[in-house]
Scaffold this motif. Structure first.
Motif, short mmCIF file in Angstrom:
data_model
loop_
_atom_site.label_atom_id
_atom_site.label_comp_id
_atom_site.label_asym_id
_atom_site.label_seq_id
_atom_site.Cartn_x
_atom_site.Cartn_y
_atom_site.Cartn_z
N PRO A 165 34.84 52.29 -81.67
CA PRO A 165 35.96 53.11 -81.02
C PRO A 165 36.22 52.58 -79.60
O PRO A 165 34.95 52.48 -79.14
N GLY A 166 37.15 52.54 -79.69
CA GLY A 166 37.40 51.56 -77.92
C GLY A 166 37.34 52.78 -76.84
O GLY A 166 36.66 53.82 -76.67
N PHE A 167 37.44 52.02 -75.44
CA PHE A 167 37.43 52.55 -74.59
C PHE A 167 38.29 53.82 -74.53
O PHE A 167 38.67 55.09 -73.96
N GLU A 168 39.86 53.44 -75.00
CA GLU A 168 40.73 53.83 -74.64
C GLU A 168 41.01 55.68 -75.72
O GLU A 168 41.42 56.10 -75.18
N ALA A 169 40.61 54.70 -77.23
CA ALA A 169 40.30 56.19 -78.20
C ALA A 169 39.60 57.74 -77.54
O ALA A 169 39.89 58.10 -78.02
N LYS A 170 38.22 56.37 -77.11
CA LYS A 170 37.06 57.46 -76.47
C LYS A 170 37.76 58.70 -74.74
O LYS A 170 37.62 59.20 -75.50
N SER A 171 38.40 58.17 -74.78
CA SER A 171 38.94 58.41 -72.94
C SER A 171 39.20 59.71 -73.20
O SER A 171 39.39 60.62 -72.15
N GLY A 172 40.42 59.79 -74.21
CA GLY A 172 40.98 61.16 -74.14
C GLY A 172 40.80 62.40 -75.49
O GLY A 172 40.65 63.77 -75.10
N LEU A 173 39.17 61.82 -75.68
CA LEU A 173 38.39 63.43 -76.33
C LEU A 173 37.58 63.99 -75.60
O LEU A 173 36.79 63.54 -74.33
N GLU A 174 36.81 65.86 -75.29
CA GLU A 174 36.16 66.03 -74.75
C GLU A 174 36.49 66.16 -73.25
O GLU A 174 35.01 65.84 -72.82
N LEU A 175 37.80 66.24 -72.62
CA LEU A 175 37.68 65.56 -71.39
C LEU A 175 37.26 67.08 -70.77
O LEU A 175 35.84 66.58 -69.59
N THR A 176 37.10 68.31 -70.63
CA THR A 176 36.57 69.32 -70.15
C THR A 176 34.85 68.83 -70.13
O THR A 176 34.33 68.86 -69.32
N ALA A 177 34.13 68.71 -70.85
CA ALA A 177 32.80 68.63 -71.68
C ALA A 177 32.53 67.27 -70.75
O ALA A 177 31.49 67.23 -70.08
N LYS A 178 33.24 66.10 -71.09
CA LYS A 178 32.61 65.23 -69.45
C LYS A 178 32.46 66.09 -68.83
O LYS A 178 31.91 64.90 -67.31
N GLU A 179 33.71 66.29 -67.62
CA GLU A 179 34.00 66.54 -67.29
C GLU A 179 33.09 67.24 -65.87
O GLU A 179 32.24 67.33 -64.96
N ASP A 180 32.45 68.84 -67.07
CA ASP A 180 31.07 69.77 -66.74
C ASP A 180 30.05 68.99 -66.91
O ASP A 180 29.06 69.15 -65.62
N ILE A 181 29.60 67.62 -67.81
CA ILE A 181 28.42 66.93 -67.74
C ILE A 181 28.56 66.15 -65.95
O ILE A 181 27.61 65.80 -65.68
N ALA A 182 29.59 65.15 -65.58
CA ALA A 182 29.68 64.28 -64.89
C ALA A 182 29.83 65.50 -63.68
O ALA A 182 28.42 64.52 -62.60
N ARG A 183 29.64 66.15 -63.01
CA ARG A 183 29.38 67.43 -62.41
C ARG A 183 28.03 67.69 -62.11
O ARG A 183 27.04 67.38 -60.68
N GLU A 184 27.19 67.87 -63.19
CA GLU A 184 25.86 68.15 -62.82
C GLU A 184 25.08 67.31 -62.83
O GLU A 184 24.80 66.88 -62.36
N ALA A 185 25.62 65.99 -63.43
CA ALA A 185 24.84 65.30 -63.50
C ALA A 185 24.33 64.03 -62.19
O ALA A 185 24.00 63.66 -61.80
N ALA A 186 25.97 64.31 -61.61
CA ALA A 186 25.54 63.95 -60.26
C ALA A 186 24.73 64.54 -59.09
O ALA A 186 24.81 63.86 -58.52
N ARG A 187 24.19 65.76 -59.66
CA ARG A 187 23.68 66.08 -58.31
C ARG A 187 22.39 65.72 -58.54
O ARG A 187 21.31 65.85 -57.68
#
Length: 276
Positions: free
Chosen positions: A73-95
């Motif tokens: 799938p292209g970036f745009e197709a994936k970017s709208g999926l699982e936004l909450t999950a990705k944000e949670d993961i990003a916040r934790e990984a940044a630590r």
């Protein structure tokens, strides 16, 4: 599948998806009994999973979508999926990122989300093959101030993939000459048997080069990646130090992954959980 009427929607859907993939299909009435929720709730969950393209609704239930292992799938197709999950993961990984370190970010929508949490970390050197990730740091530098120095960003060359990653011999040569304290890897699929995988052969080779140049490897993958296998494996679980995922990943999957990884961080609304 454990009955629980208090599961969050994302956790419940992850359990349903895991059951569909494991059994090859489920019926609505089975899910209502096992999850202790209404028929309408199950049908809404199946509708949401069908919109994501991971299940196909059939009369009385759902079956898995047998997507070709070469489909990317292209970036745009994936970017709208699982936004909450990705944000949670990003916040934790940044630590995990210390000021002044040299890090690498592969292509992907989860690493893109992570980049947005790293723009305030001082003294970073960032190597990436993602045009989107590089843009995050470039835009932050344009709007920043002298009191908040911009990261040094190295964007590899290469051929652009549908997910806006630069891959191929040029990218590989650039990455091979560098060394990173920490590498963050996105993936198309995650499983015990195949490890981290992607449908794109050239991207797999570039990701292998990233892994070889990193002192520590962190995979960032939301729960929908579990059980998916792309055409080419680029990292076995034994090559990954830490997995950062979200609370939608079923407990059984967490336990299975913890047997093969040094550390599993589960980010979510109730705070991160650690295993391994």
């Amino acid at each position: 599948m454990v009955e629980n009427s208090n599961l969050l929607a994302e956790q419940r859907r992850a359990l349903i998806l895991d059951e569909v993939r494991r059994r090859g299909g489920v019926r609505v009435n089975e899910l209502t009994r096992r999850l202790n929720v209404s028929d309408m709730t199950v049908r809404r969950d199946l509708d949401a999973l069908a919109r994501q393209g991971v299940v196909e609704k059939v009369h009385g239930g759902a079956v898995p979508v047998m997507e070709a292992s070469t489909h990317e799938p292209g970036f745009e197709a994936k970017s709208g999926l699982e936004l909450t999950a990705k944000e949670d993961i990003a916040r934790e990984a940044a630590r995990l990122v210390a000021p002044g370190s040299a890090i690498a970010l592969s292509g992907g929508t989860t690493t893109f989300a992570l980049a947005q949490h790293l723009v305030g970390v001082e003294g970073l050197t960032v190597v990436t093959n993602s045009v989107r990730v590089a843009d995050v740091f470039e835009n932050a530098a344009r709007g920043g101030s002298a009191a908040s120095p911009a990261a040094t960003v190295v964007l590899t060359g290469g051929v652009r993939t549908p997910s806006d990653a630069l891959v191929g011999p040029i990218a590989d040569r650039a990455i091979r000459s560098l060394h990173f304290d920490l590498l963050f890897l996105g993936c198309h699929g995650l499983s015990v048997e195949a490890g981290l995988s992607t449908p794109n052969l050239a991207e797999a080779e570039t990701n292998r080069t990233f892994v070889a140049s990193a002192r520590r490897v962190v995979a960032v993958a939301d729960h929908t990646k579990w059980g998916t296998v792309g055409l080419s494996t680029f990292a076995r679980l034994s090559e990954v130090d830490t997995l950062v995922t979200d609370s939608g990943l079923p407990a059984e999957a967490r336990e299975e992954l913890a047997e093969h990884l040094r550390s599993v961080l589960v980010a979510g609304a109730e705070g991160p959980a650690t295993s391994g």
